[in-house]
Design an enzyme around this catalytic site. Sequence first.
Site, mmCIF file in Angstrom:
data_model
loop_
_atom_site.group_PDB
_atom_site.id
_atom_site.type_symbol
_atom_site.label_atom_id
_atom_site.label_comp_id
_atom_site.label_asym_id
_atom_site.label_seq_id
_atom_site.Cartn_x
_atom_site.Cartn_y
_atom_site.Cartn_z
ATOM 1 N N ASN A 51 0.629 -0.986 0.220
ATOM 2 C CA ASN A 51 0.181 -0.515 -0.217
ATOM 3 C C ASN A 51 1.125 1.297 -0.403
ATOM 4 O O ASN A 51 1.240 1.072 0.663
ATOM 5 C CB ASN A 51 -1.174 -0.141 1.642
ATOM 6 C CG ASN A 51 -1.967 1.178 1.453
ATOM 7 O OD1 ASN A 51 -1.615 1.947 0.576
ATOM 8 N ND2 ASN A 51 -2.461 1.456 2.587
ATOM 9 N N ARG B 265 -12.848 16.028 7.315
ATOM 10 C CA ARG B 265 -13.751 15.961 6.000
ATOM 11 C C ARG B 265 -14.274 16.669 6.336
ATOM 12 O O ARG B 265 -15.127 16.135 7.076
ATOM 13 C CB ARG B 265 -13.379 14.765 5.117
ATOM 14 C CG ARG B 265 -11.952 14.877 4.450
ATOM 15 C CD ARG B 265 -12.097 13.761 3.607
ATOM 16 N NE ARG B 265 -11.002 12.758 4.130
ATOM 17 C CZ ARG B 265 -11.151 11.738 3.422
ATOM 18 N NH1 ARG B 265 -11.170 10.938 3.291
ATOM 19 N NH2 ARG B 265 -10.329 10.958 4.425
#
Length: 399
Positions: free
Chosen positions: A7, A244
């Site tokens: 990743n 966010r």
Amino acid sequence: MKVLVINTGSSSIKYQLFEMPEGRVLCSGLVERIGEEMGKITHKQLTESAENVFKEEMAIADHKVGMQQIEMLLVDKVYGVLRNADEVSLVGHRVVHGGEDFSSTTQITEAVKNKIKELAPLAPLHNPPNLVGIEASEKIFPNATQIGVFDTAFHQSLPEYAYRYAIPKDLYEEHGIRVYGFHGTSHRYITKRAAKLLNKPLESINLITIHLGNGASMAAVKNGKSIDTTLGLTPLPGLVMGTRSGDIDPGVLFYLNETLGYTLPEIKDLLNKESGLKGLSGENDMRGITERAEKGDKDAQLAIAVYTYRIKKYIGSYIAAIGKVDALIFTAGVGENSPVIRALSVEGLEPLGIELDTAKNQNRGGERKISTEKSKVGIWVIPTNEELEIANQTYELAK
Ligand code: AMP
């Protein structure tokens, strides 16, 4: 068979080496601060009884050097488990954006790499480093088959009425502006685990999966397939996240720009990095917020109220989208570890057949049912494991 899961972020590479099909982790680690003056490597060799940890600080010029370090550690006499790098048969790469081109796991070819590159404008922070990771891995593990597992793939089953935005259709047809959704590997993993735990065939399981980490999203899963999800073209809408905003009236953006004089880059930063829990309470870590709320801090209490009310609203709308729901599944950092957030998210939903067992909700660790015996809709906590899901999919594609 040894499967390496990679990743890659803009300045980091996370990895795990699996023995498949058992799914046993042999080694795991993180190379971070790539390209900075001083980088850091943390590597663990895992045996049945112990963890053998290696740590080092050193300059890591680029991702290829990072990947070389990983290879050296995997074959190291003390910290490694391989005789040589050729023992790695498969490398599974997490790729964030697969657009409409990838609805399942795919072997990496030149054409696939070009597509990942083409999709970079839709995921500028993720796809370019993902591609760098793939190219470094091709060089360091040339005999392994490289496979891409896409975060968006699980949500490619959304019906068109769920993935289209009500904006001029050219913007979809010519520029691909639509809902894609993210965290698909996690939603897919917990869907498969839930089917096993509820003893139902995957093809007929109906779930609402609730992934609450630093990023957060929900999915409506009908007959084992994602039919709606809260993230969209970008990872900004839907639930309240660490930093966010989640859902917001698009008119706020014009007001910020036209009336308050914010520039577009400032608005982007504001909604991605300064909003969500951080915007409401001053910090993005739910542990600190929960502690402050318990002591009476009003901002922390409000942040939790906004966060859990948003989840509850989506549970209601996904019940409407699915019809009969077998279970709600909580996962990721907050979902797995915070009884209070789980409790507030389902509070008052008893008339919809959702009944939390408050004692079971306090239990810690592992896959567990936390609804009462008479609750029509089960409530479960299932720890997510995206790396294992990538290893499984990589192995399944190649075998
Ligand atoms: P993840 O992105 O899945 O690693 O989740 C990270 C987030 O999980 C952190 O930002 C924390 O806010 C949250 N978290 C971890 N442990 C707890 C806990 N015990 N209680 C509340 N939140 C937690």
